[in-house]
Design an enzyme around this catalytic site. Structure first.
Site, PDB file in Angstrom:
ATOM      1  N   THR A 127       0.823  -1.206   0.000  1.00 55.33           N
ATOM      2  CA  THR A 127       0.000   0.000   0.000  1.00 55.33           C
ATOM      3  C   THR A 127       0.860   1.260   0.000  1.00 55.33           C
ATOM      4  O   THR A 127       0.532   2.255  -0.668  1.00 55.33           O
ATOM      5  CB  THR A 127      -0.945   0.007   1.212  1.00 55.33           C
ATOM      6  OG1 THR A 127      -1.874  -1.072   1.077  1.00 55.33           O
ATOM      7  CG2 THR A 127      -1.711   1.319   1.310  1.00 55.33           C
TER       8      THR A 127
ATOM      9  N   SER B 261      -6.893  -0.715  -6.804  1.00 56.59           N
ATOM     10  CA  SER B 261      -6.532  -1.067  -5.425  1.00 56.59           C
ATOM     11  C   SER B 261      -5.051  -1.394  -5.413  1.00 56.59           C
ATOM     12  O   SER B 261      -4.478  -1.763  -6.444  1.00 56.59           O
ATOM     13  CB  SER B 261      -7.339  -2.282  -4.958  1.00 56.59           C
ATOM     14  OG  SER B 261      -6.782  -2.851  -3.780  1.00 56.59           O
ATOM     15  N   THR B 262      -4.447  -1.252  -4.256  1.00 56.85           N
ATOM     16  CA  THR B 262      -3.075  -1.745  -4.104  1.00 56.85           C
ATOM     17  C   THR B 262      -2.972  -3.185  -4.586  1.00 56.85           C
ATOM     18  O   THR B 262      -1.957  -3.603  -5.158  1.00 56.85           O
ATOM     19  CB  THR B 262      -2.643  -1.666  -2.627  1.00 56.85           C
ATOM     20  OG1 THR B 262      -2.511  -0.294  -2.249  1.00 56.85           O
ATOM     21  CG2 THR B 262      -1.323  -2.385  -2.370  1.00 56.85           C
ATOM     22  N   ASN B 263      -4.065  -3.933  -4.396  1.00 58.62           N
ATOM     23  CA  ASN B 263      -4.010  -5.372  -4.612  1.00 58.62           C
ATOM     24  C   ASN B 263      -4.078  -5.800  -6.079  1.00 58.62           C
ATOM     25  O   ASN B 263      -3.903  -6.979  -6.377  1.00 58.62           O
ATOM     26  CB  ASN B 263      -5.125  -6.053  -3.817  1.00 58.62           C
ATOM     27  CG  ASN B 263      -5.045  -5.702  -2.347  1.00 58.62           C
ATOM     28  OD1 ASN B 263      -4.006  -5.258  -1.866  1.00 58.62           O
ATOM     29  ND2 ASN B 263      -6.135  -5.882  -1.629  1.00 58.62           N
TER      30      ASN B 263
ATOM     31  N   THR C 121      34.705 -39.137 -12.000  1.00 61.36           N
ATOM     32  CA  THR C 121      33.426 -39.287 -11.322  1.00 61.36           C
ATOM     33  C   THR C 121      33.695 -39.495  -9.849  1.00 61.36           C
ATOM     34  O   THR C 121      34.606 -40.242  -9.472  1.00 61.36           O
ATOM     35  CB  THR C 121      32.637 -40.490 -11.880  1.00 61.36           C
ATOM     36  OG1 THR C 121      33.421 -41.679 -11.721  1.00 61.36           O
ATOM     37  CG2 THR C 121      32.310 -40.303 -13.353  1.00 61.36           C
TER      38      THR C 121
ATOM     39  N   SER D 280      46.487 -12.828  -2.524  1.00 66.07           N
ATOM     40  CA  SER D 280      46.779 -12.888  -1.094  1.00 66.07           C
ATOM     41  C   SER D 280      47.500 -11.640  -0.634  1.00 66.07           C
ATOM     42  O   SER D 280      48.312 -11.057  -1.362  1.00 66.07           O
ATOM     43  CB  SER D 280      47.634 -14.121  -0.786  1.00 66.07           C
ATOM     44  OG  SER D 280      48.038 -14.133   0.570  1.00 66.07           O
TER      45      SER D 280
ATOM     46  N   LYS E 224      50.515 -15.450  -5.363  1.00 64.51           N
ATOM     47  CA  LYS E 224      49.319 -16.284  -5.372  1.00 64.51           C
ATOM     48  C   LYS E 224      48.206 -15.585  -6.147  1.00 64.51           C
ATOM     49  O   LYS E 224      47.931 -14.406  -5.939  1.00 64.51           O
ATOM     50  CB  LYS E 224      48.856 -16.560  -3.938  1.00 64.51           C
ATOM     51  CG  LYS E 224      47.823 -17.670  -3.817  1.00 64.51           C
ATOM     52  CD  LYS E 224      47.614 -18.017  -2.333  1.00 64.51           C
ATOM     53  CE  LYS E 224      46.764 -19.270  -2.180  1.00 64.51           C
ATOM     54  NZ  LYS E 224      45.380 -19.068  -2.573  1.00 64.51           N
TER      55      LYS E 224
END
Length: 471
Positions: free
Chosen positions: A105, A144-146, A191, A322, A328
């Protein structure tokens, strides 16, 4: 006598009482109460959502004006105010937090007040008077808001998703291009994190592209549900206080000015109380995010090392990895893609709980649904963009390292099973592992196959294609 301080504010009234509003503000008392009541995220409404609201108010004014339900001057003033919002003006006056109580609303009243005050100004009246143009009686007429808020949400989701779909297509193409580039690179398949049988690196990337294609197709299908809206439903879907002709014309009018193929819900009561379509969209995004993170995980594994890991591929070096370990470099782009996925999964949980939480004729939790869904769409789009540009497009393969790992693995023994039998193959695999010998060397030493036969059976194109590898 009025002081300069009192001149900076105007007094506005609602059913709660009175409240001061900045004199220059286009928003009103209900907007400022919402700002005070819902300091939740510290963010404001998405600009596309604001535009969606403006389209709805414009379409309503056009329809009501055409039907003679609004005075022509008032309707035109409302339309002009909406067009200004669509042009990017007045956005600073949308002050409510996107997460709020009241089923949205406050969002609806925010635009009602902004449009009413700007339309009043256009007609020569001071802001806050509301005699000529009232937020509820005129801007919100027949609504409506709805029905306004879920429709605005759907318009926004549909538009946001177009950019995501474009990035998904670009991701699919980039992965497909890489699959062609890496088609001749033979590597070890795995796997359960154990050596399996050889595979071409290009086959792996083609599988990634296929997963993206599948998600793209799912999203393309489900997003059409966002084009079915419940405008005309008013409060609970019965259409109370909306003229019958307005109910019939509002969605076609909205479709015309947005350029979207909108349809009205066949059952407006259902369209108002059930919002499962948002869960459907979020579910597709969640599934895609999971696939995306799996791809990111694979890239991190295949690029691991570079000296003590797989080191089968090289990811583009983007930044120091790092603050303490010199030299790294970390796989930061795949890492951020996975974090995006985790956020999308979390948002999906929020959306699922909110969709379930609706009671009877209305679901009051659309604000947090939209906040979560908008975020999921945007961060997925941005995550894909950086994944493509800063990672996938620049990946290179290490063919020698891939071949080295294939040669060291006992996985190639599987291709020999049709020729020497499972039991013998298992014995050779065990010996190779225990004695750190190569499968090829054992086969030749035991004279189970000659070198020409062995090379024919273990040819990369045979081991990575359907069928039995023949001598």
């Amino acid at each position: 006598m009025k002081t300069s301080e009192t001149l900076e504010f105007r007094e506005e009234y609602d059913s709660i009482g009175s409240h001061q509003v900045p004199q220059t503000a286009y928003y009103g008392v209900q907007s400022i109460r919402a700002k005070e009541n819902f300091p939740i995220t510290g963010q404001l409404l998405d600009p596309i959502f604001i535009h969606s609201l403006a389209y709805i108010k414009k379409a309503s004014a056009m329809t009501n004006g055409k039907l003679g339900l609004l005075d022509d001057k008032v309707a035109k003033a409302i339309i002009t105010a909406c067009e200004e919002i669509l042009a990017g003006q007045l956005h600073q006056d949308f002050i409510v937090d996107p997460i709020q109580g009241g089923a949205g609303t406050s969002m609806n009243m925010n635009i009602n007040e902004v449009v009413a005050n700007r339309a009043s100004e256009l007609l020569g009246e001071d802001k806050g008077k509301y005699n000529l143009v009232h937020p509820n009686d005129h801007v919100n007429y027949g609504q409506s808001t709805n029905d306004v808020i879920p429709t605005a949400g759907k318009l926004t989701i549909y538009q946001l998703t177009q950019g995501l779909l474009e990035e998904m297509e670009r991701l699919e193409k980039t992965l497909t291009d890489k699959s062609i580039e890496f088609n001749d690179v033979i590597k070890m398949g795995r796997t359960q994190m154990q050596d399996a049988i050889p595979i071409r690196l290009g086959q792996e990337f083609k599988a990634y592209a296929s997963a993206v294609t599948r998600s793209h197709q799912r999203l393309t299908q489900v997003i059409d549900e966002m084009l079915v809206v419940n405008m005309g439903a008013t409060a609970i879907g019965t259409g109370l206080n909306a003229d019958v002709e307005y109910v019939n014309q509002i969605v076609p009018t909205l479709a015309n000015i947005t350029g979207l193929e909108l349809k009205q819900s066949e059952d407006l009561v259902d369209g108002t109380q059930h919002i499962d379509s948002f869960a459907a969209v979020s579910g597709v995004l969640r599934t895609f995010a999971l696939s995306l993170s799996k791809i990111a995980n694979d890239l991190r594994l295949m690029s691991s090392g570079p000296k003590t890991g797989f080191n089968e591929i090289n990811l583009p070096k983007k930044q120091n990895g790092s603050s303490i370990m010199p030299g790294k470099v970390n796989p930061v782009i795949p890492e951020v893609v996975s974090q995006v996925a985790y956020r999308v999964v979390g948002n999906d949980t929020t959306i699922a709980m909110s969709v379930e939480a609706g009671q009877l004729e209305l679901n009051a939790f659309e604000p947090v649904i939209f906040y979560s869904l908008f975020e999921s769409i945007k961060i997925l789009q941005n995550g894909i963009a950086t994944f493509i540009d800063n990672c996938i497009a620049g990946i290179t393969a290490n063919p020698e390292r891939c071949q080295e790992l294939v040669d060291q693995s006992v996985g190639t023994i599987t291709a020999l099973v049709p020729h020497i039998g499972y039991q013998k193959a298992a014995e050779i695999a065990k010996r190779a592992l225990n004695n750190n010998e190569r499968v090829k060397d054992i086969i030749l030493s035991e004279k189970l196959l000659d070198e020409e036969e062995l090379e024919s059976i273990l040819a990369p194109e045979k081991m990575t294609s359907p069928g039995i590898c023949h001598k």
